[in-house]
Design an enzyme around this catalytic site. Sequence first.
Site, PDB file in Angstrom:
ATOM      1  CB  ILE A   1      -0.950  -0.013   1.223  1.00 16.42           C
ATOM      2  CG1 ILE A   1      -1.983   1.113   1.159  1.00 16.42           C
ATOM      3  CG2 ILE A   1      -0.185  -0.012   2.529  1.00 16.42           C
ATOM      4  CD1 ILE A   1      -3.100   1.009   2.196  1.00 16.42           C
ATOM      5  CB  CYS A   2       1.112   4.138   0.880  1.00 18.47           C
ATOM      6  SG  CYS A   2       1.422   5.907   1.022  1.00 18.47           S
ATOM      7  CB  ALA A   3       5.596   4.908  -0.716  1.00 16.05           C
TER       8      ALA A   3
END
Length: 185
Positions: A102-104
């Site tokens: 998730i995310c970066a």
Amino acid sequence: MPRVCALLAPGLEEVECLSVVDILRRGGVETELVSVSGERVVTGSHRIAIVTDRLLEEADPAGYDLIFLPGGVPGVPNLEANPAVKTMLLEQERAGRRIGAICAAPSILGHYGLLSGKRFTCYPGWQEGINDAEWTGEGVVSSGRISTSRGLGFALDFGLELLRLLMGEESFQKVRRGIQHPGTI
């Protein structure tokens, strides 16, 4: 029962990690918090300390149906800098088991070639330099055995998607209703 390994590095995004872990545990998935730092307590990017279940060197990499990478800075660079994390992810892929990020954190998968030919999402900007995969910008994307999410705002939906993949539609719907997900009220 499926088993999940959540890899925690100092500087992780706490809510992205714990939201996903909470959803999986509610759905009956055995989910372990595993520190990659050599310390049982990992402090996130917002100075929240999390006590992990075990250290990476105590984990059995072959025993997990899914490895989950939370985002956060400097958590993501700290995960990527750990050679044992790379080895674990590459073995997970070779064995045909699932990976979630998730995310970066999907950028790590891209740097290791695990997104090649796949659709994915991540926090905008972290897709730069991943040229052999299709960045969608969607909230949650599953492509093959890789699932990715854009960021914190999609953490519950991401946890629900991982639960659906691991435990099926019935467990997914039960947890979704139980948490009062907007799609159920």
